[in-house]
Design a protein around this motif. Structure first.
Motif, PDB file in Angstrom:
ATOM      1  N   ASP A   1      -5.670   5.159  -2.443  1.00  0.00           N
ATOM      2  CA  ASP A   1      -6.556   5.595  -1.363  1.00  0.00           C
ATOM      3  C   ASP A   1      -6.314   7.044  -0.949  1.00  0.00           C
ATOM      4  O   ASP A   1      -6.515   7.425   0.193  1.00  0.00           O
ATOM      5  CB  ASP A   1      -6.435   4.654  -0.155  1.00  0.00           C
ATOM      6  CG  ASP A   1      -7.673   4.649   0.704  1.00  0.00           C
ATOM      7  OD1 ASP A   1      -8.752   5.001   0.204  1.00  0.00           O
ATOM      8  OD2 ASP A   1      -7.564   4.305   1.902  1.00  0.00           O
TER       9      ASP A   1
ATOM     10  N   ASN B   1      -4.923   8.732   4.587  1.00  0.00           N
ATOM     11  CA  ASN B   1      -3.887   7.846   4.065  1.00  0.00           C
ATOM     12  C   ASN B   1      -2.552   8.569   3.909  1.00  0.00           C
ATOM     13  O   ASN B   1      -1.501   7.971   4.066  1.00  0.00           O
ATOM     14  CB  ASN B   1      -4.324   7.220   2.742  1.00  0.00           C
ATOM     15  CG  ASN B   1      -3.563   5.957   2.433  1.00  0.00           C
ATOM     16  OD1 ASN B   1      -3.064   5.275   3.321  1.00  0.00           O
ATOM     17  ND2 ASN B   1      -3.464   5.644   1.167  1.00  0.00           N
TER      18      ASN B   1
ATOM     19  N   ASP C   1       0.832  -1.209   0.000  1.00  0.00           N
ATOM     20  CA  ASP C   1       0.000   0.000   0.000  1.00  0.00           C
ATOM     21  C   ASP C   1       0.862   1.252   0.000  1.00  0.00           C
ATOM     22  O   ASP C   1       0.551   2.231  -0.684  1.00  0.00           O
ATOM     23  CB  ASP C   1      -0.935   0.016   1.209  1.00  0.00           C
ATOM     24  CG  ASP C   1      -2.017  -1.052   1.124  1.00  0.00           C
ATOM     25  OD1 ASP C   1      -2.246  -1.583   0.019  1.00  0.00           O
ATOM     26  OD2 ASP C   1      -2.618  -1.352   2.177  1.00  0.00           O
TER      27      ASP C   1
ATOM     28  N   ASN D   1      -1.030   8.587   7.421  1.00  0.00           N
ATOM     29  CA  ASN D   1      -0.638   7.243   7.827  1.00  0.00           C
ATOM     30  C   ASN D   1       0.591   6.743   7.081  1.00  0.00           C
ATOM     31  O   ASN D   1       1.339   5.914   7.599  1.00  0.00           O
ATOM     32  CB  ASN D   1      -1.792   6.251   7.640  1.00  0.00           C
ATOM     33  CG  ASN D   1      -2.877   6.452   8.661  1.00  0.00           C
ATOM     34  OD1 ASN D   1      -2.678   7.062   9.702  1.00  0.00           O
ATOM     35  ND2 ASN D   1      -4.057   5.945   8.371  1.00  0.00           N
TER      36      ASN D   1
ATOM     37  N   LEU E   1       1.133   4.313  -2.680  1.00  0.00           N
ATOM     38  CA  LEU E   1       0.972   5.692  -2.245  1.00  0.00           C
ATOM     39  C   LEU E   1       2.118   6.566  -2.744  1.00  0.00           C
ATOM     40  O   LEU E   1       1.893   7.600  -3.362  1.00  0.00           O
ATOM     41  CB  LEU E   1       0.884   5.754  -0.716  1.00  0.00           C
ATOM     42  CG  LEU E   1       0.765   7.173  -0.201  1.00  0.00           C
ATOM     43  CD1 LEU E   1      -0.626   7.423   0.320  1.00  0.00           C
ATOM     44  CD2 LEU E   1       1.785   7.397   0.868  1.00  0.00           C
TER      45      LEU E   1
END
Length: 184
Positions: free
Chosen positions: A68, A87, A16, A90, A20
């Motif tokens: 996301d 996101n 993920d 994070n 990103l």
């Protein structure tokens, strides 16, 4: 004793994060995100604002959505995009060092933290608070397995294997307000 954990390439979180950071690697997508900080926009309006075609905007929107970073609402043939800030914040967790410690069942969070870092504790209003972690002074909060707790570090006790995200509160701008005084 703690050990430094290596990044696990099989970890879905790492996949993920790669999505990103890849999504953030385009000037066009960064401009799209900047525009969306002003509020939600139709994809055609966003394309017009950035002087790009709708198909190009849609391609970039798909990449941002897959990472996301944006949310899409569909009303018939109209696609409305909005920013998903969570996101982005994070993603910065990847830069935090990771430690594994072993404690007895019923150990407090403070006991676990002392095995993972150098912590300074001060009694404030009758309650022990950590005021420094590894020399970094500030205010700290924590999540256990993705959930914030309302207990202090001496009250939280472990009864199973858990992952703690120890977070220092940093002053991050969530709104920039330019105030102009009316001329008389």
């Amino acid at each position: 004793m703690s050990t430094l954990d290596n990044n696990d390439s099989e970890n879905p979180e790492n996949t993920d994060r790669l999505k990103l950071f890849s999504a953030l690697g385009s000037e066009t997508r960064l401009r799209m995100l900047q525009k969306l900080t002003e509020g939600e926009m139709h994809i055609s309006e966003l394309a017009r604002e950035l002087s790009i075609s709708v198909p190009v905007a849609a391609k970039h929107a798909n990449i941002l959505e897959d990472a996301d970073l944006i949310l899409r609402k569909v009303y018939g043939k109209t696609h409305v995009l909005q920013l998903n800030n969570k996101n982005i914040f994070n993603a910065l967790d990847i830069f935090a060092p990771s430690r594994t410690v072993e404690v007895d069942k019923g150990a407090t969070l403070l006991e676990a933290l002392k095995k993972a870092a150098v912590v300074e504790v001060k009694n404030v209003h009758g309650q022990d608070n950590i005021v420094s972690t590894n020399g970094e002074e500030g205010f700290f909060i924590y999540e256990v397995d993705g959930v914030f707790s309302d207990k202090n570090v001496n009250e939280f006790k472990f009864d199973s294997n858990s992952t703690v995200m120890w977070k220092k509160l940093e002053p991050i701008s969530i709104l920039k307000v330019k105030v102009k005084i009316k001329e008389e």
